[in-house]
Scaffold this motif. Structure first.
Motif, PDB file in Angstrom:
ATOM      1  N   ARG A  95       0.826  -1.200   0.000  1.00 38.20           N
ATOM      2  CA  ARG A  95       0.000   0.000   0.000  1.00 38.20           C
ATOM      3  C   ARG A  95       0.863   1.255   0.000  1.00 38.20           C
ATOM      4  N   PRO A  96       0.261   2.400  -0.341  1.00 36.67           N
ATOM      5  CA  PRO A  96       1.009   3.662  -0.257  1.00 36.67           C
ATOM      6  C   PRO A  96       1.509   3.894   1.168  1.00 36.67           C
ATOM      7  N   LEU A  97       2.680   4.510   1.287  1.00 40.02           N
ATOM      8  CA  LEU A  97       3.247   4.829   2.591  1.00 40.02           C
ATOM      9  C   LEU A  97       2.736   6.209   2.992  1.00 40.02           C
ATOM     10  N   GLY A 141      23.322  -4.085   8.645  1.00 39.89           N
ATOM     11  CA  GLY A 141      22.788  -5.412   8.391  1.00 39.89           C
ATOM     12  C   GLY A 141      22.293  -5.593   6.975  1.00 39.89           C
ATOM     13  N   GLY A 142      22.226  -4.498   6.204  1.00 38.14           N
ATOM     14  CA  GLY A 142      21.877  -4.611   4.799  1.00 38.14           C
ATOM     15  C   GLY A 142      20.427  -4.394   4.450  1.00 38.14           C
ATOM     16  N   ALA A 143      19.574  -4.174   5.448  1.00 39.57           N
ATOM     17  CA  ALA A 143      18.157  -3.962   5.152  1.00 39.57           C
ATOM     18  C   ALA A 143      17.950  -2.636   4.439  1.00 39.57           C
ATOM     19  N   GLY A 144      17.090  -2.637   3.428  1.00 39.71           N
ATOM     20  CA  GLY A 144      16.841  -1.423   2.658  1.00 39.71           C
ATOM     21  C   GLY A 144      15.999  -0.425   3.428  1.00 39.71           C
ATOM     22  N   VAL A 145      16.247   0.844   3.193  1.00 34.19           N
ATOM     23  CA  VAL A 145      15.485   1.907   3.842  1.00 34.19           C
ATOM     24  C   VAL A 145      15.178   2.996   2.816  1.00 34.19           C
ATOM     25  N   ILE A 146      13.976   3.527   2.884  1.00 33.93           N
ATOM     26  CA  ILE A 146      13.552   4.668   2.090  1.00 33.93           C
ATOM     27  C   ILE A 146      13.637   5.907   2.967  1.00 33.93           C
ATOM     28  N   TRP A 192      11.559   4.748   6.149  1.00 34.11           N
ATOM     29  CA  TRP A 192      10.625   3.639   5.963  1.00 34.11           C
ATOM     30  C   TRP A 192      11.415   2.380   5.634  1.00 34.11           C
ATOM     31  N   ASP A 193      10.911   1.248   6.065  1.00 32.58           N
ATOM     32  CA  ASP A 193      11.511  -0.036   5.726  1.00 32.58           C
ATOM     33  C   ASP A 193      11.180  -0.373   4.272  1.00 32.58           C
ATOM     34  N   LEU A 194      12.199  -0.565   3.452  1.00 31.01           N
ATOM     35  CA  LEU A 194      11.978  -0.850   2.035  1.00 31.01           C
ATOM     36  C   LEU A 194      11.311  -2.201   1.825  1.00 31.01           C
ATOM     37  N   SER A 251       6.971   2.508   8.871  1.00 30.59           N
ATOM     38  CA  SER A 251       7.711   3.679   9.299  1.00 30.59           C
ATOM     39  C   SER A 251       8.778   3.287  10.311  1.00 30.59           C
ATOM     40  N   LEU A 252       9.964   3.897  10.209  1.00 31.84           N
ATOM     41  CA  LEU A 252      11.071   3.599  11.111  1.00 31.84           C
ATOM     42  C   LEU A 252      11.310   4.794  12.031  1.00 31.84           C
ATOM     43  N   GLY A 253      10.878   4.661  13.254  1.00 36.85           N
ATOM     44  CA  GLY A 253      11.112   5.729  14.218  1.00 36.85           C
ATOM     45  C   GLY A 253      10.269   6.962  13.945  1.00 36.85           C
TER      46      GLY A 253
END
Length: 276
Positions: free
Chosen positions: A146-148, A165-170, A182-184, A189-191
């Motif tokens: 869904r849209p963020l 750790g390599g996790a993608g983030v927007i 945001w978590d890719l 949402s991150l924090g």
């Protein structure tokens, strides 16, 4: 980058404001500049000679953003967005449109970025005047999730990076004066929003500073701010120098390895800062 001197003459051809540029490489290895303009065209230029390559690619309205990426089969592509609310994918070699426009945003598409999820899925991330960020699969054009939602104003900027750790983030920013992460992988949402700017944020860049992945943001308040990507904490005080809003940011390196930030603003200046 080292001397600040212009390299050759200006590249002329667009009829109206040029608001987006990206660098890429064709299948034959030719390095190119891709530019987008309010004249509703995208143009491709040979980076070495400055000469135009092929005819302009024509869209249905003002172009606001371009990015360059590569599909899973190795095809180099241009991704564009703009006034007509859709995202288009073009073959960088031939200029032909690939598939149908990607529809979902309800207002102008202001920024696109290209990245890759942890599982190898190549993605497009888009930002819009409709206050949302969207994720699309690059190869198929299908929306992913869904849209963020969270921004309370237009989303003017978006970028993609990686956390520890390599996790993608927007990373996104815009008219509500905040930077958000945001978590890719799942769009969460991150924090909390990163708060500090006193005016809308017009530009984002991400780079490495003293071993930290760092977000650089700038906009209407004329200053550059730095943030730790992983923690969201501000890094030092705002960087001052521009006398008008800052429109564009990039990170890079000089020939001697010095990391730098490059900024451009409405004060008609380009500035180079030590990213240290």
């Amino acid at each position: 980058m080292d001397t600040g001197k212009p390299l050759g003459a200006s590249l002329k051809g667009h009829d109206l404001d040029v608001v987006a540029v990206a660098l890429g490489r064709r299948t034959d290895g030719t390095p190119v500049i891709v530019s987008g303009s309010w004249d509703a065209t995208i143009r491709i230029w040979d980076l070495d000679t400055g000469k135009p390559i092929g005819r302009p690619l024509r869209a249905a309205g003002d172009i606001w953003t371009v990015a360059v990426g590569e599909r899973g089969d190795g095809t180099p592509v241009i991704i564009s967005g703009g006034q007509d609310k859709v995202i288009r994918i073009w073959n960088l070699d031939t200029g032909e449109l690939l598939g149908k426009p990607l529809k979902g945003h309800t207002d102008e598409v202001l920024k696109v970025a290209v990245g890759q999820r942890h599982d190898g899925t190549r993605v497009i991330v888009s930002a819009s005047y409709d206050k949302t960020v969207r994720i699309w699969e690059l190869d198929t054009g299908k929306p992913l999730g869904r849209p963020l939602k969270g921004h309370t104003g237009e989303v003017l900027e978006v970028a993609i990076s990686q956390r520890k750790g390599g996790a993608g983030v927007i990373v996104s920013a815009g008219g509500d004066n905040t930077v958000r992460r945001w978590d890719l992988e799942n769009g969460r949402s991150l924090g909390r929003p990163l708060v500090g700017h006193s005016d809308l944020i017009l530009a984002l860049a991400i780079g490495q500073r003293r071993g930290r992945t760092t977000i650089v943001s700038a906009g209407g308040d004329k200053v550059l701010r730095l943030w730790d990507l992983n923690t969201g904490r501000p890094l030092g005080r705002p960087w001052k120098g521009h006398t008008e809003p800052v429109w564009a940011l990039a990170t890079g390196q000089r020939a001697d390895g010095t990391s730098v930030i490059v900024s451009g603003g409405y004060d008609a200046s380009v500035r180079i800062w030590r990213f240290e």
